[in-house]
Write a protein that holds these residues in place. Structure first.
Motif, PDB file in Angstrom:
ATOM      1  N   GLY A  34      94.261  47.150  46.551  1.00 28.28           N
ATOM      2  CA  GLY A  34      94.766  47.066  45.176  1.00 28.28           C
ATOM      3  C   GLY A  34      96.055  46.275  45.044  1.00 28.28           C
ATOM      4  O   GLY A  34      96.946  46.638  44.265  1.00 28.28           O
ATOM      5  N   ILE A  35      96.162  45.184  45.816  1.00 33.86           N
ATOM      6  CA  ILE A  35      97.387  44.365  45.769  1.00 33.86           C
ATOM      7  C   ILE A  35      97.079  43.044  45.055  1.00 33.86           C
ATOM      8  O   ILE A  35      96.082  42.376  45.360  1.00 33.86           O
ATOM      9  CB  ILE A  35      97.883  44.064  47.199  1.00 33.86           C
ATOM     10  CG1 ILE A  35      98.141  45.378  47.950  1.00 33.86           C
ATOM     11  CG2 ILE A  35      99.145  43.197  47.170  1.00 33.86           C
ATOM     12  CD1 ILE A  35      98.212  45.216  49.447  1.00 33.86           C
ATOM     13  N   ASN A  36      97.934  42.665  44.117  1.00 39.26           N
ATOM     14  CA  ASN A  36      97.733  41.408  43.389  1.00 39.26           C
ATOM     15  C   ASN A  36      98.076  40.201  44.261  1.00 39.26           C
ATOM     16  O   ASN A  36      98.938  40.288  45.132  1.00 39.26           O
ATOM     17  CB  ASN A  36      98.601  41.381  42.136  1.00 39.26           C
ATOM     18  CG  ASN A  36      98.156  42.425  41.123  1.00 39.26           C
ATOM     19  OD1 ASN A  36      96.964  42.747  41.066  1.00 39.26           O
ATOM     20  ND2 ASN A  36      99.092  42.961  40.358  1.00 39.26           N
ATOM     21  N   VAL A  37      97.401  39.085  43.978  1.00 39.84           N
ATOM     22  CA  VAL A  37      97.625  37.855  44.748  1.00 39.84           C
ATOM     23  C   VAL A  37      97.825  36.689  43.777  1.00 39.84           C
ATOM     24  O   VAL A  37      97.076  36.555  42.811  1.00 39.84           O
ATOM     25  CB  VAL A  37      96.404  37.548  45.652  1.00 39.84           C
ATOM     26  CG1 VAL A  37      96.589  36.225  46.384  1.00 39.84           C
ATOM     27  CG2 VAL A  37      96.172  38.674  46.662  1.00 39.84           C
ATOM     28  N   VAL A  38      98.824  35.874  44.050  1.00 36.33           N
ATOM     29  CA  VAL A  38      99.044  34.660  43.256  1.00 36.33           C
ATOM     30  C   VAL A  38      98.912  33.451  44.184  1.00 36.33           C
ATOM     31  O   VAL A  38      99.687  33.313  45.130  1.00 36.33           O
ATOM     32  CB  VAL A  38     100.457  34.663  42.617  1.00 36.33           C
ATOM     33  CG1 VAL A  38     100.717  33.353  41.873  1.00 36.33           C
ATOM     34  CG2 VAL A  38     100.624  35.848  41.686  1.00 36.33           C
ATOM     35  N   PRO A  39      97.924  32.584  43.977  1.00 38.59           N
ATOM     36  CA  PRO A  39      97.823  31.387  44.808  1.00 38.59           C
ATOM     37  C   PRO A  39      98.887  30.363  44.404  1.00 38.59           C
ATOM     38  O   PRO A  39      99.288  30.312  43.245  1.00 38.59           O
ATOM     39  CB  PRO A  39      96.424  30.832  44.494  1.00 38.59           C
ATOM     40  CG  PRO A  39      95.766  31.820  43.589  1.00 38.59           C
ATOM     41  CD  PRO A  39      96.834  32.666  42.991  1.00 38.59           C
ATOM     42  N   ARG A  40      99.308  29.559  45.356  1.00 40.73           N
ATOM     43  CA  ARG A  40     100.312  28.540  45.052  1.00 40.73           C
ATOM     44  C   ARG A  40     100.073  27.286  45.872  1.00 40.73           C
ATOM     45  O   ARG A  40      99.796  27.347  47.070  1.00 40.73           O
ATOM     46  CB  ARG A  40     101.711  29.085  45.380  1.00 40.73           C
ATOM     47  CG  ARG A  40     102.841  28.079  45.140  1.00 40.73           C
ATOM     48  CD  ARG A  40     104.160  28.692  45.586  1.00 40.73           C
ATOM     49  NE  ARG A  40     105.237  27.715  45.594  1.00 40.73           N
ATOM     50  CZ  ARG A  40     106.201  27.649  44.680  1.00 40.73           C
ATOM     51  NH1 ARG A  40     106.209  28.491  43.680  1.00 40.73           N
ATOM     52  NH2 ARG A  40     107.153  26.744  44.777  1.00 40.73           N
ATOM     53  N   LEU A  57     104.571  37.537  41.237  1.00 43.17           N
ATOM     54  CA  LEU A  57     104.643  38.878  40.654  1.00 43.17           C
ATOM     55  C   LEU A  57     105.443  39.766  41.613  1.00 43.17           C
ATOM     56  O   LEU A  57     105.312  39.628  42.835  1.00 43.17           O
ATOM     57  CB  LEU A  57     103.236  39.466  40.488  1.00 43.17           C
ATOM     58  CG  LEU A  57     102.290  38.692  39.566  1.00 43.17           C
ATOM     59  CD1 LEU A  57     100.870  39.225  39.694  1.00 43.17           C
ATOM     60  CD2 LEU A  57     102.775  38.797  38.122  1.00 43.17           C
ATOM     61  N   ALA A  58     106.228  40.677  41.054  1.00 41.28           N
ATOM     62  CA  ALA A  58     107.082  41.531  41.879  1.00 41.28           C
ATOM     63  C   ALA A  58     106.252  42.377  42.842  1.00 41.28           C
ATOM     64  O   ALA A  58     106.675  42.696  43.951  1.00 41.28           O
ATOM     65  CB  ALA A  58     107.919  42.434  40.982  1.00 41.28           C
ATOM     66  N   ASP A  59     105.035  42.747  42.412  1.00 42.58           N
ATOM     67  CA  ASP A  59     104.193  43.586  43.268  1.00 42.58           C
ATOM     68  C   ASP A  59     103.049  42.778  43.878  1.00 42.58           C
ATOM     69  O   ASP A  59     102.044  43.329  44.302  1.00 42.58           O
ATOM     70  CB  ASP A  59     103.629  44.756  42.461  1.00 42.58           C
ATOM     71  CG  ASP A  59     102.764  44.283  41.296  1.00 42.58           C
ATOM     72  OD1 ASP A  59     102.719  43.054  41.049  1.00 42.58           O
ATOM     73  OD2 ASP A  59     102.139  45.133  40.635  1.00 42.58           O
ATOM     74  N   GLY A  60     103.206  41.443  43.896  1.00 42.55           N
ATOM     75  CA  GLY A  60     102.087  40.610  44.360  1.00 42.55           C
ATOM     76  C   GLY A  60     102.436  39.774  45.582  1.00 42.55           C
ATOM     77  O   GLY A  60     103.587  39.403  45.804  1.00 42.55           O
ATOM     78  N   GLY A  71      90.533  42.324  38.675  1.00 40.50           N
ATOM     79  CA  GLY A  71      91.626  41.534  38.106  1.00 40.50           C
ATOM     80  C   GLY A  71      92.830  41.414  39.012  1.00 40.50           C
ATOM     81  O   GLY A  71      93.968  41.468  38.557  1.00 40.50           O
ATOM     82  N   ARG A  72      92.584  41.214  40.297  1.00 40.53           N
ATOM     83  CA  ARG A  72      93.697  41.134  41.265  1.00 40.53           C
ATOM     84  C   ARG A  72      94.284  39.729  41.379  1.00 40.53           C
ATOM     85  O   ARG A  72      95.387  39.549  41.860  1.00 40.53           O
ATOM     86  CB  ARG A  72      93.201  41.546  42.660  1.00 40.53           C
ATOM     87  CG  ARG A  72      92.843  43.000  42.787  1.00 40.53           C
ATOM     88  CD  ARG A  72      94.094  43.842  42.943  1.00 40.53           C
ATOM     89  NE  ARG A  72      93.801  45.204  42.556  1.00 40.53           N
ATOM     90  CZ  ARG A  72      94.494  45.875  41.639  1.00 40.53           C
ATOM     91  NH1 ARG A  72      95.522  45.335  41.044  1.00 40.53           N
ATOM     92  NH2 ARG A  72      94.162  47.103  41.336  1.00 40.53           N
ATOM     93  N   LEU A  73      93.504  38.731  41.017  1.00 48.21           N
ATOM     94  CA  LEU A  73      93.923  37.357  41.269  1.00 48.21           C
ATOM     95  C   LEU A  73      94.686  36.799  40.063  1.00 48.21           C
ATOM     96  O   LEU A  73      94.125  36.662  38.982  1.00 48.21           O
ATOM     97  CB  LEU A  73      92.675  36.516  41.568  1.00 48.21           C
ATOM     98  CG  LEU A  73      92.811  35.331  42.507  1.00 48.21           C
ATOM     99  CD1 LEU A  73      93.566  35.684  43.782  1.00 48.21           C
ATOM    100  CD2 LEU A  73      91.430  34.802  42.861  1.00 48.21           C
TER     101      LEU A  73
END
Ligand SMILES: Cc1cc2nc3c(=O)[nH]c(=O)nc-3n(C[C@H](O)[C@H](O)[C@H](O)COP(=O)(O)OP(=O)(O)OC[C@H]3O[C@@H](n4cnc5c(N)ncnc54)[C@H](O)[C@@H]3O)c2cc1C
Lengths: 406, 495
Positions: B75-81, B94-97, B460-462
C-alpha cells in the motif's frame, strides 16, 4: 437472424444500450456494413446500425478539422473535402470489394473502429493518428467524450486511441472530430519492373531511407500485377515495385528524377496523375484479391525489412499469393481455404520476425476455428480484458468479436 | 494545491521500506537522507515542493517490477520520474510515496536503420537519440525545447511536442513500442517494429498518461531522414490580427510548414536583448516560419509564403540565406523562456490550445486580463497548431503574487476552453490543471477515464493526486445502475 435497429441520433442509441445493459442483451454494432464477416462470428438478437448518424457538425477548412457523425460514408467525406482540395491523409481504405460487397458503404466510424489505413500510412500516420476527439456510448449506456477539436491536446487520457481498432467492443462511436490535410497537388509513381520479392523490399527500404519523402511503397509480384486495372502497370507482365512521390509539381519532378537516377540499373516506367491515383486506390482497397473471392485473405503487419522473408517462410509450408504495401510492413496474403493449418505457419513465422496477423476474409466456420486476431501473451491479454471491463463490464457490445472473452 | 493526505503509518514504516527497497537494488541506489533527497523535491513547476519518502533508482526491468509489486502489496504510493522537467507538477513527489527515478536507464539498446527505428531505455534524453543517428543523416522528430535534459520516457508519459510537430507530429505519432511495468509487477510489451500494434491500442493510451498507468522501461521510436534543406523566415507585423490572419492563410492555402512560431512584442524584445538574433524591434508580432524538405519544394513554398505574408500586410520579411542564419533566427525563439526570465524575477508558463481562428481575439482578451490582474504577459507560441504559451511575469517574493499569477493562468485556460480549445497542448495536466479538468470534461467523461485507470492500477497507487480532480474508488466506479424496462423506441426502423 438478428433484428436490425437503425439509429438517427445519439439519445435513441443511448437509450437502447442502457436497456440492453439492464436486460443483459448482447448487441452487434455495425457502421455501413461494408466489412461483414470481419472478426470472429458473433450472434446476437439485435444488430445496431449506426449508418443513420450522418450529420456533418462542422467543417472548417482553415482549421483543418472536420466534426461529423460516425455514420457518414467515406464517399461523402471525399466529395466534401475535395471542394477545398483537402483529404483524410491516412487514405481510409474501402474493403467492400475485398469482402465481396458491391456497394461503397464504408463509414468513418467503421474505418476508425478497425484503425485501417491506406498506403500513405508510412508518411502520414494511421487512422488513429488523425482523430482529434471522439464521443461514444459505453456498454454501461453512458455517453462520454475524449479529446477535443484542436490538433495539440494532452488533456486527460487519449481514449480515442483505445476506441480506434477496438472493433466496436468498447463503445459505440457516435461522433468524431478528425484532422484533414491539404491534398497533394501532384502525384507520380515510379515503377521498377521485374524485381523478385526480396530485391523489391530492399529497393523500397532504400527509398524509405532517402530524403525524397515517398508516400507509397508497394510491390506486386507478376501474377498479381496482371490483375491491375492500370494498363501501364499490367502490360509489362512483370512484377512491379512502386514508389509514390507527392507534392508541389516542381518538387515531384525533381524527386522523380533523382529516383530514376538512383534506380537506373532497373527497367522503370512512370505513372502520372490519374493512373498513379488509380494504382494506389487498388493497393489501398486490396483490389488484387477482390477477384479471388473463394480464397482466404490475411493481413500481416510486420517490421518492413522482414516483409519478403516472412512471405518466403510461409510459402515454404503453404501455397499462397502475396503482395506488399508500406515498404514491406503490410503483407496481404491469399490462400486456398483447404489450407486449414495455415494460421499456425503464419503465426510461427511471426514469432521469429515480430508483428501480427489478422484473418480478414474467410467463411464463418473457418473464422470460428481459427484465432482471427493475434493471440496475446497472458499479461497483455489480462490487461485487455480489464480494459474491456472498464467500458463494457456486462459484455453488451460486440461480445467475442476480437477474442473469445472480449 | 491539495495533495492526497499523506498516510502516517506508511511514513512511520520508512526504515522498513528503505530496507525492502535495498533488498531489490544496490544500497546506494536508494536515497533516504533528507539532504540527498533535496534535488528531487520538485520538477519544472518549482512553486510546488515536497520531499519524497525515499528515492529508488532501479537499473533493470526486473527491479522495477519487484519494486512496484512490493509497493502495491504494502500500500505504498509510487511517483515515476524522468529528468524532472515537467511543467505541470507531474513528477512532484509525495510525502508518503517512493519516487522511482529512471535515471539509470540511460542506454540506447538498438539502432535499426533498415526499419528506421531506435530502441532506447526511458532515461535516455530526447536529444541523445538524434545524436546517436545523426551521422547517418537521421533524426528523431519531436523536439521539445527541453530536449537536452528531458527523457524519452518522460516524453512518452507527457506526449511531448516541439516546434516541428506541426508537420511531424507529437510523441504519440512517432512511437512504435513500449515495455511497461504495471503496478502489480506484470511486464507487458505493446507494439513492435511494425507500423501498427495489435489488439487494443494500449500504446496510444499510455502516451500522455502522465505516469498514472505504468512505469515505462523501454521505448522504440521512429527516426526520420533529415530533410534535404530547411529555410526559415522572419515575418514582422504591426498587429496580432495581421499575424493571426497570415497564419490562417498559410494553412488555408494548403501549406503545412515544418514550424510556425509567433512571439509578441514583449517576448521579441526580451529575446533580442538576451541573444541578439536580429529580430525587428518595431513590430507588434513576429512569425518564424520554417519550411523543410526537398530543395525544389522549399524554394517554391518559401515564395508562396512570402506572397501570402505580403498580402497579410507584413511589415518586414527576411529569409535565411544560409544554415547559420537559419539557426540564428531560431536562437531567439529557443531562448525565449530564459530571456523572459531575465526581465522578471519569476514567470509562470501556460500551455492552452485554441482553434487558430480565435488567435487575435484570445490575445486581445489576454491583454485585458493582464491589466485587470496587474501582471505582464509575454507570448511565445506554436501558432501553426494554436498552442499558446503565455508567460505570466510575477515576483514570488511579493506576498500574493504567485496566487494572482495562478488565478490569471486559470482565467487564460478558461478562455481557451471557452473558444473551443483545451487546457493543455503539451505540458500535461499534472497537479497544475487538475482542478480545472471539470471545465472541459463532465463527470461521465472523467469517470470513464478513471475506470480505465482501474484496469491498470486498481488501488490507485501510481502517481495519485495528479490529473483527476476527485479520486473515486474503483469499486464505486464499477457499480452499474440498472434501469430495467422494455426496449425503448418501438418506432425505430427495423429490417
Ligand atoms: C525549459 C523547458 C522547456 C520545455 N519545452 C517543452 C516543449 O517544447 N514541449 C513539450 O512538450 N514540453 C516541454 N517542456 C516540458 C517537459 O520537458 C516535458 O513534459 C518532458 O517530456 C518531461 O520529461 P522528463 O523526463 O523531464 O519527465 P519528468 O518531468 O520527470 O516526468 C513527467 C511525467 O512523466 C512521468 N514519467 C516520467 N518518466 C516516466 C516513465 N519512465 N514511466 C512512466 N512515467 C514516467 C512522471 O511521473 C511525470 O508525471 C519543457 C520544460 C522545460 C523546463
Amino acid at each position: 437472424m438478428a433484428e436490425i435497429l437503425k439509429f438517427y441520433n445519439e439519445e435513441q442509441l443511448c437509450g437502447t444500450i442502457k436497456w440492453a445493459a439492464s436486460a443483459k442483451e448482447p448487441l452487434e454494432v455495425i457502421g455501413g456494413c461494408s466489412k461483414p464477416g470481419l472478426g470472429r462470428p458473433i450472434s446476437t438478437n439485435y444488430r445496431l446500425d449506426l449508418s443513420g448518424l450522418t450529420q456533418i457538425d462542422s467543417y472548417q477548412p482553415d482549421e483543418l478539422v472536420l466534426s461529423l457523425g460516425a455514420g457518414v460514408t467515406l464517399v461523402e467525406i471525399r466529395t466534401l473535402l475535395k471542394q477545398n482540395r483537402q483529404e483524410l491523409a491516412f487514405e481510409p481504405p474501402d474493403y467492400s470489394s475485398l469482402m465481396g460487397i458491391s456497394t461503397k458503404t464504408a463509414t468513418i466510424g467503421g474505418v476508425i473502429s478497425c484503425n485501417f489505413s491506406g498506403p500513405r500510412r508510412i508518411k502520414a500516420g494511421a487512422a488513429r493518428d488523425h482523430i482529434l476527439g471522439i464521443r461514444g456510448i459505453s456498454g454501461r449506456g453512458e455517453i462520454f467524450k475524449s479529446g477535443g477539436t484542436v490538433v495539440k491536446n494532452v488533456t486527460g487520457y487519449d481514449l480515442s486511441k483505445l476506441l480506434a481498432g477496438s472493433y466496436g467492443t468498447l463503445s459505440a462511436i457516435t461522433n468524431l472530430c478528425v484532422r484533414v490535410l491539404p491534398a497533394a497537388e501532384t502525384t507520380s509513381t515510379l515503377l521498377l519492373l521485374g524485381l523478385n520479392d526480396a530485391d523489391a523490399i530492399d529497393a523500397l527500404g532504400y527509398a524509405a531511407r532517402t530524403s525524397y519523402e515517398p508516400s507509397g511503397l508497394a510491390h506486386l509480384p507478376r501474377e498479381l500485377a496482371l490483375h491491375c486495372n492500370v494498363p501501364d502497370a499490367a502490360t509489362p507482365s512483370t512484377s512491379v515495385t512502386a514508389i509514390r512521390i507527392e507534392g508541389p509539381p516542381e518538387s515531384v519532378t525533381d524527386r522523380i528524377h533523382s529516383l530514376q537516377k538512383t534506380y537506373s540499373h532497373f527497367h522503370t516506367t512512370l505513372l502520372c496523375e490519374e493512373s498513379s491515383r488509380t494504382f494506389w486506390q487498388e493497393i489501398r482497397d486490396v483490389i488484387p484479391f477482390s477477384k479471388m473471392l473463394n480464397r482466404v485473405v490475411w493481413r500481416l503487419s510486420v517490421p518492413p525489412s522482414a516483409g519478403a522473408k516472412v512471405v518466403a517462410e510461409i510459402k515454404r509450408h503453404v501455397s499462397c499469393e502475396a503482395f506488399y504495401d508500406w515498404g514491406g510492413g503490410l503483407i496481404w496474403l491469399a490462400l486456398d481455404p483447404k489450407e486449414t493449418a495455415e494460421s499456425n505457419h503464419i503465426r510461427n513465422t511471426l514469432k521469429t520476425h515480430g508483428g501480427h496477423a489478422l484473418l480478414v476474409r474467410a467463411r464463418a466456420d473457418i473464422r470460428r476455428q481459427t484465432s482471427v486476431f493475434q493471440p496475446q501473451p497472458s499479461a497483455l491479454h489480462a490487461l485487455s480484458t480489464r480494459i474491456k471491463d472498464s467500458f463494457d463490464p456486462l459484455r453488451i457490445l460486440n461480445p467475442g468479436k476480437m477474442y473469445k472473452d472480449i | 494545491m491539495r495533495l492526497p493526505e499523506p498516510n502516517k503509518s506508511v511514513i512511520a514504516k520508512k526504515p522498513h521500506i528503505v530496507a525492502a527497497l535495498r533488498s531489490v537494488v544496490q544500497d546506494e541506489n536508494v536515497i533516504e537522507d533528507p539532504e540527498a533527497l533535496k534535488p528531487y523535491e520538485c520538477d519544472g513547476l518549482s512553486a510546488y515542493r515536497q520531499l519524497p519518502l525515499a528515492v529508488v533508482l532501479p537499473e533493470t526491468t526486473d527491479q522495477v517490477s519487484a519494486i512496484l509489486k512490493y509497493c502495491d502489496a504494502e500500500g505504498i504510493n509510487v511517483v515515476p520520474r524522468g529528468a524532472g522537467t515537467s511543467l505541470s507538477g507531474g513528477a512532484l513527489p509525495l510525502a508518503d510515496g517512493v519516487l522511482l527515478s529512471l535515471g539509470k536507464f540511460n542506454r540506447i539498446l538498438d539502432i535499426d536503420y533498415a526499419n528506421r527505428c531506435v530502441i532506447a531505455q526511458p532515461g535516455v534524453t530526447n536529444l541523445a537519440i538524434t545524436n546517436a543517428v545523426e551521422t547517418e543523416g537521421f533524426y528523431y522528430a519531436p523536439d521539445p525545447s527541453s530536449q537536452i535534459a528531458c527523457t524519452i520516457g518522460g516524453n512518452v508519459a507527457e506526449n511531448s511536442g516541439g516546434v516541428h510537430c506541426l508537420k511531424y507530429g507529437l510523441t504519440t505519432n512517432n512511437l512504435l513500442c513500449v515495455e511497461l511495468v504495471l503496478m502489480n509487477g506484470e511486464v507487458v510489451r505493446v507494439g513492435g517494429k511494425q507500423f501498427d500494434s495489435e489488439g487494443y491500442d494500449i500504446l496510444g493510451l499510455i502516451t500522455g498518461s502522465e505516469g498514472l498507468l505504468g512505469v515505462i522501461t523501454e521505448v522504440t521510436v521512429r527516426i526520420l531522414r533529415r530533410p534535404e534543406t530547411a529555410q526559415a523566415m522572419l515575418i514582422g507585423f504591426s498587429s496580432n490580427e495581421d499575424a493571426g490572419a497570415c497564419v490562417a492563410s498559410v494553412i488555408g492555402s494548403g501549406i503545412i510548414p515544418a514550424g510556425m512560431e509567433m512571439m509578441d512584442k514583449l517576448a521579441i524584445h526580451a529575446a533580442d536583448d538576451f541573444c541578439s538574433p536580429g529580430y525587428p524591434r518595431d513590430v507588434e508580432a513576429l512569425l518564424i516560419v520554417e519550411l523543410d524538405g526537398p530543395s525544389a519544394e522549399v524554394t517554391e513554398l518559401t515564395a508562396r509564403v512570402q506572397s501570402i505574408a505580403e498580402c497579410s500586410h507584413a511589415k518586414s520579411i527576411s529569409i535565411s540565406s544560409s544554415e547559420s542564419e537559419r539557426q540564428q533566427f531560431w536562437t531567439g525563439r529557443k531562448a525565449a523562456f530564459p530571456a523572459v526570465g531575465r526581465i522578471s524575477p519569476d514567470y509562470y508558463c501556460m500551455d492552452g490550445t485554441i482553434p487558430r481562428s480565435h488567435l487575435a481575439r484570445v490575445l486581445s482578451r489576454m491583454n485585458e486580463l493582464s491589466s485587470e490582474y496587474g501582471l505582464r504577459i509575454a507570448n511565445v507560441f506554436h501558432a501553426g497548431d494554436g498552442n499558446l504559451h503565455p508567460l505570466i511575469l510575477y515576483d514570488a517574493n511579493k506576498p500574493g503574487h504567485l496566487e494572482r499569477a495562478e488565478q490569471l493562468g486559470a482565467d487564460i485556460l478558461r478562455l481557451c476552453v471557452e473558444v473551443g480549445g483545451v487546457l493543455t497542448g503539451e505540458h500535461g495536466v499534472g497537479i497544475e490543471k487538475r482542478d480545472l479538468m471539470g471545465i472541459m470534461f463532465n463527470d461521465s467523461d472523467l469517470n470513464q477515464q478513471q475506470r480505465v485507470k482501474c484496469a491498470f492500477d486498481p488501488d490507485g497507487r501510481l502517481n495519485p493526486g495528479k490529473v483527476f480532480p476527485t479520486l473515486h474508488r474503483c469499486a464505486e466506479l464499477g457499480r452499474i445502475h440498472i434501469h430495467g424496462g422494455q426496449i425503448p423506441f418501438p418506432d425505430l426502423p427495423r429490417f
